[in-house]
Design a protein around this motif. Sequence first.
Motif, PDB file in Angstrom:
ATOM      1  N   GLU A 184       0.832  -1.202   0.000  1.00 18.78           N
ATOM      2  CA  GLU A 184       0.000   0.000   0.000  1.00 18.78           C
ATOM      3  C   GLU A 184       0.864   1.249   0.000  1.00 18.78           C
ATOM      4  OE1 GLU A 184      -3.026   1.382   3.267  1.00 18.78           O
ATOM      5  OE2 GLU A 184      -4.009  -0.111   1.976  1.00 18.78           O
ATOM      6  N   ARG A 218     -12.686   2.325   0.028  1.00 17.64           N
ATOM      7  CA  ARG A 218     -11.282   2.683   0.197  1.00 17.64           C
ATOM      8  C   ARG A 218     -10.620   3.085  -1.130  1.00 17.64           C
ATOM      9  NH1 ARG A 218      -7.929   2.253   4.375  1.00 17.64           N
ATOM     10  NH2 ARG A 218      -5.740   1.683   4.131  1.00 17.64           N
ATOM     11  N   GLU A 219     -10.933   2.365  -2.206  1.00 11.90           N
ATOM     12  CA  GLU A 219     -10.317   2.655  -3.501  1.00 11.90           C
ATOM     13  C   GLU A 219     -10.683   4.065  -3.976  1.00 11.90           C
ATOM     14  OE1 GLU A 219     -12.243   0.065  -2.856  1.00 11.90           O
ATOM     15  OE2 GLU A 219     -10.688  -1.488  -2.617  1.00 11.90           O
ATOM     16  N   ILE A 277     -11.567   6.564  -2.013  1.00 12.17           N
ATOM     17  CA  ILE A 277     -10.907   7.523  -1.115  1.00 12.17           C
ATOM     18  C   ILE A 277      -9.487   7.794  -1.589  1.00 12.17           C
ATOM     19  CG2 ILE A 277     -10.009   7.867   1.221  1.00 12.17           C
ATOM     20  CD1 ILE A 277     -12.446   6.341   2.268  1.00 12.17           C
ATOM     21  N   PHE A 278      -8.756   6.728  -1.934  1.00  6.68           N
ATOM     22  CA  PHE A 278      -7.388   6.899  -2.401  1.00  6.68           C
ATOM     23  C   PHE A 278      -7.354   7.679  -3.717  1.00  6.68           C
ATOM     24  CE2 PHE A 278      -5.522   2.975  -0.032  1.00  6.68           C
ATOM     25  CZ  PHE A 278      -5.471   3.724   1.126  1.00  6.68           C
ATOM     26  N   VAL A 330      -5.090   7.797   8.574  1.00  5.06           N
ATOM     27  CA  VAL A 330      -5.241   8.661   7.404  1.00  5.06           C
ATOM     28  C   VAL A 330      -4.041   9.587   7.221  1.00  5.06           C
ATOM     29  CG1 VAL A 330      -6.517  10.475   8.637  1.00  5.06           C
ATOM     30  CG2 VAL A 330      -6.846  10.185   6.186  1.00  5.06           C
ATOM     31  N   GLU A 339      -1.389   7.516   5.555  1.00  4.67           N
ATOM     32  CA  GLU A 339      -1.731   7.278   4.148  1.00  4.67           C
ATOM     33  C   GLU A 339      -1.461   8.523   3.308  1.00  4.67           C
ATOM     34  OE1 GLU A 339      -5.268   4.058   5.226  1.00  4.67           O
ATOM     35  OE2 GLU A 339      -5.736   6.176   4.866  1.00  4.67           O
TER      36      GLU A 339
END
Length: 403
Positions: free
Chosen positions: A198, A277-278, A280-281, A302, A305
């Motif tokens: 990730e 999640r995908e 959000i990224f 967060v 990330e």
Amino acid sequence: MGSDPGIGWNAINEIAKKHQVWVLTRKDNSPFIEAEIKEKSISELEFIYFDLPGADRWKKGSGLIIYLHYYLWQIQAYFVARKLHHNIGFDIVHHVSYVTYNYPSFLSLLPIPFIWGPVGGGESAPNTFWQNFHWRGKIYELLRNLMRWTRENDPFVRLTAKRSILAWGMTQDTAVKLKKLGADNVKVFSPIGLPQQEIDMLAQSLVPKTSPVIFISIGRLLHWKGFYLGLKAFAQANLTDSEYWIIGDGPELKYLQALAEKLGITQQVKFWGKLPREKIFKLLGESHVLVHPSLHESGGFVCMEAMAAGRPVICLDLGGPALQVTEDTGFKVSAHTPEQTVRDLATAMTCLAQDAELRLRMGNLARILARENFSWEAKGHTLAQTYAEILSSPESLTSSSAI
């Protein structure tokens, strides 16, 4: 999964790379664990599943019932572990989850070195910010403080602290609590991390070079997350060529939407709601700066990330985010009063909005920091190193520098 399940699973997998590990956990975890073990051919871990009679009914109860279930399960865990220890002869016992400082671990009663944590939960919103909370928020904070005080006076919680050869606090606030509970050797260490794949994926995220400059906040919309501070600061900064995106859902949504309208910034603010999640990224990759004004938080996935994606972070100088963000990778704003905090958040927003070179420099340093420090492998290295120190010379832990 994040929070306790994610910390527990990743911690034991990293520990098992260098040690034989027996894991005590609940029966309802077994389908997920066994599926993962089969898929990834994990053979270094031995799982011992057990639970209280009528476990399904326990978990359908209120918060107090769930706490009672945890308490009784911990007692049962001691007897299971004592029998195993008699047959196997463990070197160390480590309480990994729950990651909460005011829950006891009866495994501390075993006659071997006991590591507690890292645990969190000792953080509090500064009292001056309570004036901005609605009545539900104030009741929440009062009940939270009352429950913490009650549990801190539990003799078994204090016994857990006193019997620990090492008590890890996720933040400095929790470390202070652990010391007051009677733990002799207390250090600060954040247990949360990111998978290496990730981190590598996020590192490929290119920072947009086009305007407008987009600030983004991600999380559940709760009063203590402080998103209202971000909105007020954005309005005060008066950044006409910028936008503020808020991702998440929760009880504060309508209040935040009304606040944005009151502040006259509805055309620049977008509420995305709860997203996978995908997605959000993807939106993180379209933004420039993360704003995370949380008032009490032990972790802060967060922030990690965002830094892995090369985005500077604006946070409060409180809790877990304050340990992750450095002066080179973002702005840590002091939180003395709401007015001062909003003012300083606005200054940080203005600074980053107007200086693309600064955003890029901070983002690059943030990406390096994430690669070197935020992976589960890095966390596992610290755990393995600590185990080695305990096994070679337990006394060395008390004299070494804080983690």
